[in-house]
Design an enzyme around this catalytic site. Structure first.
Site, PDB file in Angstrom:
ATOM      1  N   GLU A  44      71.116  45.752  88.516  1.00  0.00           N
ATOM      2  CA  GLU A  44      70.216  45.827  87.734  1.00  0.00           C
ATOM      3  C   GLU A  44      68.621  45.677  87.204  1.00  0.00           C
ATOM      4  O   GLU A  44      69.156  45.168  87.007  1.00  0.00           O
ATOM      5  CB  GLU A  44      71.540  47.172  86.946  1.00  0.00           C
ATOM      6  CG  GLU A  44      70.624  48.281  86.319  1.00  0.00           C
ATOM      7  CD  GLU A  44      72.021  48.660  84.813  1.00  0.00           C
ATOM      8  OE1 GLU A  44      70.876  49.828  84.536  1.00  0.00           O
ATOM      9  OE2 GLU A  44      72.654  48.054  84.497  1.00  0.00           O
ATOM     10  N   GLU A  69      67.682  42.241  82.041  1.00  0.00           N
ATOM     11  CA  GLU A  69      67.219  42.793  80.507  1.00  0.00           C
ATOM     12  C   GLU A  69      66.400  41.840  80.081  1.00  0.00           C
ATOM     13  O   GLU A  69      66.669  40.976  80.050  1.00  0.00           O
ATOM     14  CB  GLU A  69      68.264  43.045  79.523  1.00  0.00           C
ATOM     15  CG  GLU A  69      68.050  43.951  78.665  1.00  0.00           C
ATOM     16  CD  GLU A  69      67.030  45.422  78.837  1.00  0.00           C
ATOM     17  OE1 GLU A  69      65.836  45.218  77.896  1.00  0.00           O
ATOM     18  OE2 GLU A  69      67.026  45.708  79.125  1.00  0.00           O
ATOM     19  N   ASP A 118      61.014  52.125  82.072  1.00  0.00           N
ATOM     20  CA  ASP A 118      59.720  52.148  81.083  1.00  0.00           C
ATOM     21  C   ASP A 118      59.137  53.115  82.048  1.00  0.00           C
ATOM     22  O   ASP A 118      58.333  52.349  83.499  1.00  0.00           O
ATOM     23  CB  ASP A 118      59.384  51.445  80.908  1.00  0.00           C
ATOM     24  CG  ASP A 118      57.912  51.386  79.674  1.00  0.00           C
ATOM     25  OD1 ASP A 118      57.572  52.682  79.924  1.00  0.00           O
ATOM     26  OD2 ASP A 118      57.937  50.871  78.515  1.00  0.00           O
ATOM     27  N   LYS A 122      50.289  55.676  80.347  1.00  0.00           N
ATOM     28  CA  LYS A 122      48.562  55.145  81.061  1.00  0.00           C
ATOM     29  C   LYS A 122      48.669  54.624  82.693  1.00  0.00           C
ATOM     30  O   LYS A 122      48.938  53.277  83.146  1.00  0.00           O
ATOM     31  CB  LYS A 122      48.406  55.003  80.150  1.00  0.00           C
ATOM     32  CG  LYS A 122      48.899  54.987  78.552  1.00  0.00           C
ATOM     33  CD  LYS A 122      47.793  54.518  77.386  1.00  0.00           C
ATOM     34  CE  LYS A 122      47.925  54.753  75.841  1.00  0.00           C
ATOM     35  NZ  LYS A 122      47.911  53.940  75.241  1.00  0.00           N
ATOM     36  N   THR A 191      74.233  55.921  82.320  1.00  0.00           N
ATOM     37  CA  THR A 191      73.942  55.772  81.174  1.00  0.00           C
ATOM     38  C   THR A 191      73.615  55.989  79.779  1.00  0.00           C
ATOM     39  O   THR A 191      74.013  57.103  79.773  1.00  0.00           O
ATOM     40  CB  THR A 191      72.304  55.057  81.650  1.00  0.00           C
ATOM     41  OG1 THR A 191      71.658  56.339  81.497  1.00  0.00           O
ATOM     42  CG2 THR A 191      72.163  54.440  83.117  1.00  0.00           C
ATOM     43  N   GLU A 192      73.691  54.936  79.329  1.00  0.00           N
ATOM     44  CA  GLU A 192      73.176  55.638  77.234  1.00  0.00           C
ATOM     45  C   GLU A 192      72.436  56.912  77.176  1.00  0.00           C
ATOM     46  O   GLU A 192      72.190  57.986  77.211  1.00  0.00           O
ATOM     47  CB  GLU A 192      72.586  54.865  76.317  1.00  0.00           C
ATOM     48  CG  GLU A 192      74.152  53.610  76.646  1.00  0.00           C
ATOM     49  CD  GLU A 192      74.280  52.593  77.414  1.00  0.00           C
ATOM     50  OE1 GLU A 192      74.504  51.154  77.102  1.00  0.00           O
ATOM     51  OE2 GLU A 192      73.372  52.574  78.098  1.00  0.00           O
TER      52      GLU A 192
END
Length: 215
Positions: A44, A69, A118, A122, A191-192
């Site tokens: 992940e 992460e 994320d 832009k 997921t959260e």
């Protein structure tokens, strides 16, 4: 979203190197040895606080899981969950996803998960999106033919962008869901972020992509 600083994070990571691997690049090509078995490895990218990957490791004990992460203040939350669950088929890595090829050998990973990445909305940040073509090339090097890439997001624009990016790259779309929770998929581990957004009635998008190295 700015993450709250945790002054104790460094000490925790030092004390729990069995949960958050201190020198992960040393394990390139040898991750199964670290787990002590030859089970497939699922990765992940962007583990966050760890709810998804801990749930997956609990649900599939015959699969090894690795979570990446970058933020120390977040990865410690995931590490605490692993410690409390006493899972032996899950470890974490505190690195940037740009380093994938330094961390894993060719064909070492069986499945990759991109959960609520994320969106980098832009245009000038397009190269940072985890579904940008340079990342897809990295994934192909880690994944054997006919393996899977699974993406979930609440961001419609990122999802649409990713579908186009996958198709342009020659990857095969196996499943595309515009409202995941309408499927009532019993195997789906939330997921959260997923719990937060779906509780507000916001649709969750998911796609399964097949890696086809013959294109």
């Amino acid at each position: 979203m700015r993450q709250r600083n945790k002054p104790w994070a460094d000490d925790f990571l030092q004390e729990h190197r069995e949960l958050v691997i201190a020198n992960p690049k040393e394990n390139k090509g040898k991750w199964q040895e670290l787990f002590g078995n030859d089970n497939p490895i699922h990765l992940e990218i962007g583990t966050g606080k760890g709810q998804f990957i801990v749930g997956m490791a609990e649900q599939y004990p015959s699969i090894n899981f690795i979570g990446i992460e970058m933020a120390k203040s977040i990865i410690v939350d995931a590490a605490i969950k692993i410690k409390e669950s006493e899972l032996k088929n899950l470890v974490l890595i505190n690195v940037n996803a740009n380093e994938l090829e330094e961390l894993f050998a060719e064909n070492e990973i069986s499945t990759i998960y991109l959960n609520f990445s994320d969106p980098w909305p832009k245009s000038r940040h397009e190269k940072r999106r985890l579904s940008y073509h340079t990342f897809l090339t990295k994934y192909e090097k880690l994944l054997p033919e006919n393996s899977n890439l699974v993406m979930k997001t609440d961001n419609r624009l990122l999802f649409e962008y990713s579908l186009v990016s996958f198709s342009k790259h020659g990857l095969q779309l196996e499943e595309v869901s515009l409202d995941l929770h309408q499927l009532d998929d019993p195997t789906n581990v939330k997921t959260e972020y997923e719990e937060k957004f779906s509780s507000k009635g916001q649709p969750i998008y998911r796609c399964h992509v097949k890696i086809n190295l013959t294109h």
